[in-house]
Design a protein around this motif. Structure first.
Motif, PDB file in Angstrom:
ATOM      1  N   LEU A 327       0.863  -1.177   0.000  1.00 16.24           N
ATOM      2  CA  LEU A 327       0.000   0.000   0.000  1.00 16.24           C
ATOM      3  C   LEU A 327       0.900   1.228   0.000  1.00 16.24           C
ATOM      4  CD1 LEU A 327      -2.704  -0.960   2.671  1.00 16.24           C
ATOM      5  CD2 LEU A 327      -2.802  -1.262   0.210  1.00 16.24           C
ATOM      6  N   ARG A 333      -6.426   0.543  -0.251  1.00 18.39           N
ATOM      7  CA  ARG A 333      -6.965  -0.557   0.554  1.00 18.39           C
ATOM      8  C   ARG A 333      -6.705  -1.902  -0.100  1.00 18.39           C
ATOM      9  NH1 ARG A 333     -13.070   0.472   1.341  1.00 18.39           N
ATOM     10  NH2 ARG A 333     -12.804   1.487  -0.651  1.00 18.39           N
ATOM     11  N   ILE A 334      -6.632  -2.905   0.716  1.00 20.53           N
ATOM     12  CA  ILE A 334      -6.516  -4.254   0.175  1.00 20.53           C
ATOM     13  C   ILE A 334      -7.356  -5.214   1.016  1.00 20.53           C
ATOM     14  CG2 ILE A 334      -4.326  -4.541   1.451  1.00 20.53           C
ATOM     15  CD1 ILE A 334      -5.229  -6.464  -1.751  1.00 20.53           C
ATOM     16  N   ASN A 335      -8.094  -6.084   0.338  1.00 16.97           N
ATOM     17  CA  ASN A 335      -8.826  -7.141   1.023  1.00 16.97           C
ATOM     18  C   ASN A 335      -8.347  -8.460   0.449  1.00 16.97           C
ATOM     19  OD1 ASN A 335     -10.654  -5.373   2.517  1.00 16.97           O
ATOM     20  ND2 ASN A 335     -11.475  -4.901   0.507  1.00 16.97           N
ATOM     21  N   SER A 336      -7.771  -9.258   1.294  1.00 15.92           N
ATOM     22  CA  SER A 336      -7.180 -10.494   0.803  1.00 15.92           C
ATOM     23  C   SER A 336      -7.828 -11.678   1.492  1.00 15.92           C
ATOM     24  CB  SER A 336      -5.680 -10.458   1.105  1.00 15.92           C
ATOM     25  OG  SER A 336      -5.091 -11.690   0.791  1.00 15.92           O
ATOM     26  N   HIS A 351      -0.670 -21.581   1.935  1.00 16.16           N
ATOM     27  CA  HIS A 351      -0.880 -20.260   1.355  1.00 16.16           C
ATOM     28  C   HIS A 351      -0.318 -19.210   2.283  1.00 16.16           C
ATOM     29  CE1 HIS A 351      -5.124 -19.973   3.282  1.00 16.16           C
ATOM     30  NE2 HIS A 351      -4.238 -19.525   4.097  1.00 16.16           N
ATOM     31  N   SER A 353      -0.208 -14.712   2.834  1.00 16.45           N
ATOM     32  CA  SER A 353      -0.645 -13.402   2.390  1.00 16.45           C
ATOM     33  C   SER A 353       0.096 -12.363   3.214  1.00 16.45           C
ATOM     34  CB  SER A 353      -2.151 -13.266   2.596  1.00 16.45           C
ATOM     35  OG  SER A 353      -2.537 -11.937   2.351  1.00 16.45           O
ATOM     36  N   THR A 355       0.986  -8.061   3.663  1.00 13.80           N
ATOM     37  CA  THR A 355       0.713  -6.688   3.264  1.00 13.80           C
ATOM     38  C   THR A 355       1.686  -5.782   3.987  1.00 13.80           C
ATOM     39  OG1 THR A 355      -1.616  -7.179   2.971  1.00 13.80           O
ATOM     40  CG2 THR A 355      -1.020  -4.869   3.177  1.00 13.80           C
ATOM     41  N   GLN A 357       4.324  -1.909   3.419  1.00 15.71           N
ATOM     42  CA  GLN A 357       4.562  -0.696   2.658  1.00 15.71           C
ATOM     43  C   GLN A 357       5.961  -0.761   2.085  1.00 15.71           C
ATOM     44  OE1 GLN A 357       4.273  -0.143   6.560  1.00 15.71           O
ATOM     45  NE2 GLN A 357       4.818   1.993   6.522  1.00 15.71           N
TER      46      GLN A 357
ATOM     47  N   LYS B 381      -8.726   2.400   9.050  1.00 20.24           N
ATOM     48  CA  LYS B 381      -7.964   3.567   8.639  1.00 20.24           C
ATOM     49  C   LYS B 381      -7.608   4.375   9.885  1.00 20.24           C
ATOM     50  CE  LYS B 381      -8.285   7.255   5.322  1.00 20.24           C
ATOM     51  NZ  LYS B 381      -6.858   7.220   5.056  1.00 20.24           N
ATOM     52  N   TYR B 408      -9.837 -13.830   6.248  1.00 15.25           N
ATOM     53  CA  TYR B 408     -10.222 -12.563   5.624  1.00 15.25           C
ATOM     54  C   TYR B 408      -9.236 -11.511   6.102  1.00 15.25           C
ATOM     55  CZ  TYR B 408     -14.811 -14.627   4.620  1.00 15.25           C
ATOM     56  OH  TYR B 408     -15.830 -15.421   4.162  1.00 15.25           O
ATOM     57  N   ILE B 409      -8.643 -10.804   5.168  1.00 17.07           N
ATOM     58  CA  ILE B 409      -7.678  -9.789   5.549  1.00 17.07           C
ATOM     59  C   ILE B 409      -8.123  -8.475   4.914  1.00 17.07           C
ATOM     60  CG2 ILE B 409      -5.235  -9.127   5.466  1.00 17.07           C
ATOM     61  CD1 ILE B 409      -4.765 -12.250   4.942  1.00 17.07           C
ATOM     62  N   GLU B 410      -8.449  -7.503   5.737  1.00 17.73           N
ATOM     63  CA  GLU B 410      -8.943  -6.219   5.214  1.00 17.73           C
ATOM     64  C   GLU B 410      -8.052  -5.112   5.742  1.00 17.73           C
ATOM     65  OE1 GLU B 410     -13.538  -7.832   5.633  1.00 17.73           O
ATOM     66  OE2 GLU B 410     -13.094  -5.761   6.155  1.00 17.73           O
ATOM     67  N   ILE B 411      -7.331  -4.466   4.850  1.00 17.44           N
ATOM     68  CA  ILE B 411      -6.366  -3.479   5.309  1.00 17.44           C
ATOM     69  C   ILE B 411      -6.670  -2.120   4.720  1.00 17.44           C
ATOM     70  CG2 ILE B 411      -3.918  -2.909   5.361  1.00 17.44           C
ATOM     71  CD1 ILE B 411      -3.575  -6.044   5.193  1.00 17.44           C
ATOM     72  N   ASN B 412      -6.857  -1.158   5.604  1.00 11.94           N
ATOM     73  CA  ASN B 412      -7.204   0.185   5.163  1.00 11.94           C
ATOM     74  C   ASN B 412      -6.185   1.219   5.616  1.00 11.94           C
ATOM     75  OD1 ASN B 412      -9.665  -0.723   4.013  1.00 11.94           O
ATOM     76  ND2 ASN B 412     -10.512  -0.840   6.067  1.00 11.94           N
ATOM     77  N   LYS B 414      -1.954   2.224   5.236  1.00 13.60           N
ATOM     78  CA  LYS B 414      -0.744   1.810   4.520  1.00 13.60           C
ATOM     79  C   LYS B 414       0.397   1.409   5.459  1.00 13.60           C
ATOM     80  CE  LYS B 414       1.853   6.068   3.922  1.00 13.60           C
ATOM     81  NZ  LYS B 414       2.741   6.812   3.057  1.00 13.60           N
ATOM     82  N   SER B 415       0.353   1.866   6.687  1.00  8.46           N
ATOM     83  CA  SER B 415       1.465   1.555   7.580  1.00  8.46           C
ATOM     84  C   SER B 415       1.347   0.155   8.200  1.00  8.46           C
ATOM     85  CB  SER B 415       1.544   2.605   8.678  1.00  8.46           C
ATOM     86  OG  SER B 415       0.349   2.582   9.408  1.00  8.46           O
ATOM     87  N   ALA B 416       0.271  -0.547   7.832  1.00  6.65           N
ATOM     88  CA  ALA B 416       0.049  -1.861   8.432  1.00  6.65           C
ATOM     89  C   ALA B 416       1.029  -2.897   7.896  1.00  6.65           C
ATOM     90  CB  ALA B 416      -1.368  -2.314   8.131  1.00  6.65           C
ATOM     91  N   LYS B 417       1.411  -3.782   8.766  1.00  7.56           N
ATOM     92  CA  LYS B 417       2.194  -4.926   8.314  1.00  7.56           C
ATOM     93  C   LYS B 417       1.436  -6.176   8.726  1.00  7.56           C
ATOM     94  CE  LYS B 417       6.891  -3.409   7.852  1.00  7.56           C
ATOM     95  NZ  LYS B 417       7.969  -2.879   8.668  1.00  7.56           N
ATOM     96  N   VAL B 418       0.993  -6.909   7.750  1.00  6.27           N
ATOM     97  CA  VAL B 418       0.167  -8.076   8.035  1.00  6.27           C
ATOM     98  C   VAL B 418       0.729  -9.293   7.311  1.00  6.27           C
ATOM     99  CG1 VAL B 418      -2.143  -9.042   7.795  1.00  6.27           C
ATOM    100  CG2 VAL B 418      -1.862  -6.639   8.337  1.00  6.27           C
ATOM    101  N   GLU B 419       0.881 -10.348   8.050  1.00  6.61           N
ATOM    102  CA  GLU B 419       1.366 -11.578   7.436  1.00  6.61           C
ATOM    103  C   GLU B 419       0.406 -12.694   7.786  1.00  6.61           C
ATOM    104  OE1 GLU B 419       5.680 -12.351   8.440  1.00  6.61           O
ATOM    105  OE2 GLU B 419       5.224 -10.575   9.619  1.00  6.61           O
ATOM    106  N   HIS B 420       0.133 -13.504   6.818  1.00  2.22           N
ATOM    107  CA  HIS B 420      -0.706 -14.667   7.086  1.00  2.22           C
ATOM    108  C   HIS B 420      -0.090 -15.858   6.382  1.00  2.22           C
ATOM    109  CE1 HIS B 420      -4.337 -17.146   7.387  1.00  2.22           C
ATOM    110  NE2 HIS B 420      -3.874 -17.623   6.260  1.00  2.22           N
ATOM    111  N   GLU B 421       0.023 -16.943   7.061  1.00  3.92           N
ATOM    112  CA  GLU B 421       0.431 -18.134   6.336  1.00  3.92           C
ATOM    113  C   GLU B 421      -0.314 -19.340   6.857  1.00  3.92           C
ATOM    114  OE1 GLU B 421       4.636 -18.537   6.730  1.00  3.92           O
ATOM    115  OE2 GLU B 421       4.526 -19.227   8.780  1.00  3.92           O
TER     116      GLU B 421
END
Lengths: 414, 482
Positions: A327, A333-336, A351, A353, A355, A357, B381, B408-412, B414-421
């Motif tokens: 982002l 925005r991103i919805n994954s 899998h 995912s 996100t 910057q 946000k 479900y990953i919803e990011i609004n 930009k400074s977020a850091k999200v990891e999913h595995e």
């Protein structure tokens, strides 16, 4: 009783039907009537949870055979590639080139297609009833040269409904390139549905470039069936358009298949890109790998929904899926939603995912070495996108895409 | 010396449900069915203030307008909400008398679990508020807790004695109209636990409640509310057991946690309700809404769950990270065997700045079961520098079961850091072979491997729970080796 969604859908479908060329109505028969019973997708549906298309209700589109002269050289990438051109969904033999030996081509308007049964929606309904052209190709033996198919929209407020069918015969191989481009910056709707059969031991690569007008809406669906020992790769680049929705469904029906799905979506402004993929492993001993990467700037929204489905007794499946997002702005925005649905035990599926910057430290590193901020950012994004671009076997096409990406973003604002 | 309640505890703390039993306590039951009169009956029985009755009725009216959710990856015979007794209370005088009533086979199971009854009695560090068929039978260690100003009592007691606290926080984390089952619970909840930790107090012992669904055909509607005031700490344990029943039983609990500034709540669950028999007959429907809110800055809520029981599990312990620098954690082991179905996971809603969340979920499916992880990570946000790490692993133990992951990953921001595995794989044949070679039989080897696989989560449990949970895993997976 008719629901609001049905009412909305039938109003929309009726508006398209009213414009549909009379001479084609006859050949479509009952499908013309069938299209209107489908629901208008709303965000209350799981499949459309993050993608709202209600703005379409206000749009009036028409079918227009654009007859003015167009210089298509600006839209094609490889001057040597075989070329098939569609303008606003109608086949243009005058603009198309000769096709290499081994390909059997005809305009799909001359063919009958079965109604899309599974996972149908309003767009598939419109496609069933109102398609005006598309490629209907059988690759009988291996073709070296890439085949470029240009889907050009021109004139504004047009609707292009294309239905493509590609069949790769046993042990044949081919590379196709779908270029979705626009002659102007007008608003229009592209509805493109492609079915692909990859026969036993065949190989097929499809690169899709979605570089539409910034006001365009694009619905794209690709249904692939793979047979024994076949290999299929698809690379989708969504670089411009108001709203792009891609539904990719791949069914592996024979053993020892190999599947690669890659996507790159880079959007800014108010743009919206939605990628839905489904990898359906029905038989054992197959491999699939998926990588989708996105960059969202401005107020853009990215959506990724990837599903890996392993059926009962489809043992020894290796399926991997990865989605990465960057982002760049506060309003992006991103919805994954990466999904695994597994009914067999001897499998390796994963899998991931992520996100984040732009890496501040990497940026600082480059800047400390005298590289300007803009160039440094460009470099980092290129490196990030490189993982997807590198998968393209044709180097000239890859370089072409890199240029397009650079032309799209003004990194000094990032 | 031990009082009568201890025997009761002994029976209900640990068991594998091969041998369910019914405690014969004469119940005072409300007639079957649900309408406003039943709600008034419950409210009157419990001598509740007017505002609570209004609140219940409001919840009931909202519930009537709602439809049962169908999005979960589970499949079950629909519940007839008019065929349930919404209130049943044991008569206060009569209690379970002695250990003789315990099935000798059950004692063997205790032995298998390695927890002798004597040992149970010695677990004195645990204060237990026993909830038996909706009414608290016994409350222990109350005085000790009172010294620190900690309130730990049944919900009905709290309504009488601390109405201001209950009124202030009840329904603030899980609003009455939150979902179908939460609304149902709000309308008809009969009891549950209430806990308040005052400012600056570190609760000296693990608080715990053991739930038990006892009376035939009673729905269990527990309501738990835990409030940790500024700079306090509490670790809360919840363990669940139930005897064999032929007909499906419904459990729709609501748990609300509130953590104020710098407070920390650790909530651990071992859920081992009757899962139904091999053919999926019987078993508990576990439709639970659990949610905590980190209201103050620097607060922390940590959920740990070991889910081995229930025919159907529908449960998503969540954290709303509202305070800046707040932390949410979710550690879960979900085991499904035979025809069990579980759809469980968490929601992490990041609202405050510098909020962090961690999700570690381990699913194990055996037999014909289906096990799904469903989770949401949402970065609002303005929730700058939010950080999330999620890991969801699934282990498949038979070729007829299913393991699914729906994040479900919803990011609004930009400074977020999200990891999913997430990964899905089979139990390693080479690992089993290695154990076999060293003289460890397959069943034990699997238990060993599974325990290693779940270690990350089990380590989060308080000591005595961790021991229990490890054995529970082994018992749950018994006979799953094909």
């Amino acid at each position: 009783m008719e629901t609001t969604q049905q009412a909305t859908a039938s109003a929309f479908v009726e508006s398209i039907k009213a414009q549909f060329p009379e001479q084609l109505k006859q050949s479509r028969g009952t499908l013309v009537g069938n299209a209107s019973y489908l629901n208008f997708p709303t965000q209350r549906e799981e499949d459309w949870k993050y993608t709202g298309i209600s703005f379409l209700q206000k749009e009036k589109y028409n079918f227009s055979r654009f007859t003015e002269t167009i210089d298509i050289s600006a839209f094609r990438q490889d001057k040597n590639a075989a070329l098939i051109v569609f303008v606003n969904g109608f086949f243009r033999s005058d603009l198309s080139s000769e096709l290499p030996e081994g390909l059997q081509f005809s305009d799909s308007v001359n063919h009958e297609f079965p109604e899309i049964g599974e996972r149908k929606n309003m767009f598939t309904g419109i496609s069933d009833a109102f398609f005006t052209g598309g490629i209907h190709i059988q690759v009988k033996k291996s073709v070296e040269k890439p085949v470029e198919v240009l889907f050009l929209s021109a004139g504004g407020q047009s609707v292009s409904v294309v239905k493509n069918h590609i069949e790769i015969s046993k042990s044949a191989s081919a590379r196709f390139r779908f270029l979705f481009r626009s002659a102007d910056s007008s608003s229009y709707l592209t509805n493109s549905i492609t079915t692909i059969h990859v026969s036993a031991n065949a190989q097929f690569e499809l690169d899709q470039l979605q570089f539409e007008s910034p006001a365009a809406t694009h619905y794209n669906r690709t249904d692939v069936t793979q047979h024994r020992d076949s290999k299929f790769s698809i690379n989708t680049f969504s670089l411009d358009g108001k709203l792009i929705r891609n539904d990719l469904n791949i069914i592996s029906e024979g053993e020892n298949t190999e599947t690669h799905m890659r996507g790159l979506y880079m959007v800014n402004g108010q743009q919206h890109v939605d990628n839905h993929t489904l990898m359906d492993h029905r038989v054992p001993n197959c491999y699939s790998n998926e990588l989708y990467k996105g960059v969202m700037d401005g107020k853009a929204t990215g959506v990724f929904n990837g599903k890996v489905f392993v059926r009962r007794d489809a043992q020894k499946i290796n399926a991997f899926q990865s989605n990465a997002n960057v982002l760049l702005s506060d309003d992006a925005r991103i919805n994954s939603k990466p999904e695994l649905e597994i009914y067999a035990d001897d499998v390796k599926c994963s899998h991931g995912s992520t996100t984040g910057q732009m890496d501040e430290e990497a940026l600082f590193y480059l800047r400390a070495r005298g590289i300007g901020e803009e160039s440094a950012k460009k470099l980092l994004i290129r490196a990030y996108a490189g993982e997807v671009l590198d998968a393209i076997s044709d180097e000239s096409f890859r370089l072409y895409l890199e240029e397009l990406i650079d032309s799209r973003f003004h990194w000094n604002n990032v | 010396m031990a009082y009568e309640g201890d025997e009761l505890l002994d029976e209900i703390t640990n068991s594998e449900y091969k041998y369910g039993f019914v405690t014969n306590i004469e119940s005072e039951m409300a007639p079957k069915g649900l309408n406003e009169d039943i709600i008034r009956f419950i409210s009157a029985k419990k001598n509740e203030p007017e505002w609570l009755l209004t609140w219940r009725l409001n919840a009931f009216r909202q519930w009537q307008k709602m439809t049962e959710p169908s999005w979960a990856h589970v499949d079950y015979v629909p519940v007839d909400y008019q065929d349930i007794h919404y209130y049943s209370a044991p008569k206060p005088k009569k209690e379970l008398s002695s250990l003789d009533e315990v099935d000798p086979e059950l004692l063997k199971t205790f032995e298998k679990l390695g927890i002798s009854l004597d040992e149970q009695k010695r677990l004195t560090g645990v204060a237990v508020d026993v909830v038996m068929d909706s009414v608290s039978v016994k409350t222990t260690f109350k005085e000790e807790l009172a010294k620190h100003g900690i309130i730990f009592c049944s919900m009905s007691e709290a309504v009488q004695e601390h109405p201001e606290l209950v009124r202030k926080y009840l329904g603030t984390v899980v609003p009455v109209s939150d979902n179908f089952f939460a609304a149902l619970n709000s309308a008809v909840f009969t009891d549950g636990s209430f806990c308040y930790i005052p400012k600056g107090v570190r609760c000296p012992m693990e608080l715990s409640t053991y739930f038990r669904i006892n009376e035939a055909k009673t729905g269990q509607f527990e309501r738990t509310l835990v409030i940790a005031d500024e700079s306090s700490y509490v670790s809360y344990l919840e363990g669940c057991t139930a005897p064999i029943r032929d007909e499906h039983q419904l459990h729709a609990a609501v748990v609300e946690l509130v953590a104020l500034e710098k407070a920390e709540i650790k909530y651990s669950t071992v859920q081992n309700w009757y899962p139904g028999d091999k053919d999926g007959k019987g078993g508990i429907y576990n439709f639970v809404t659990k949610r905590g809110i980190c209201l103050g800055d620097h607060s922390k809520i940590s959920w740990t769950q070991v889910e081995t029981g229930s025919a159907i599990t529908w449960k998503y312990p969540s954290c709303i990270l509202k305070g800046n620098n707040s932390i949410g954690e979710f550690y879960s082991v979900a085991v499904t065997n035979n025809k069990q179905q579980a759809d469980t996971g968490t929601k992490m809603i990041h609202l405050g700045k510098n909020t962090k969340s961690t999700i570690v979920s381990k699913g194990i499916s055996a037999g014909y079961s289906n096990n799904s992880y469903r989770g949401l990570v949402k970065i609002a946000k303005g929730a700058t520098n939010a950080r999330n790490f999620s890991q969801c692993d699934s282990l498949l133990m038979s070729d007829k079961c299913g393991a699914h992951t729906f994040p479900y990953i919803e990011i609004n921001d930009k400074s977020a850091k999200v990891e999913h595995e997430a990964t899905t794989s089979k139990i390693g044949e080479d690992q089993i072979f290695y154990c076999n070679q060293r003289g460890i039989e397959t069943e034990k080897a699997i238990s060993l491997i599974v325990n290693g696989y779940c270690k990350e989560v089990l380590n989060q449990l308080p000591m005595e729970f961790a021991v229990e949970a490890q054995k529970l895993l082994a018992v749950s997976l018994e006979g799953s080796v094909g």
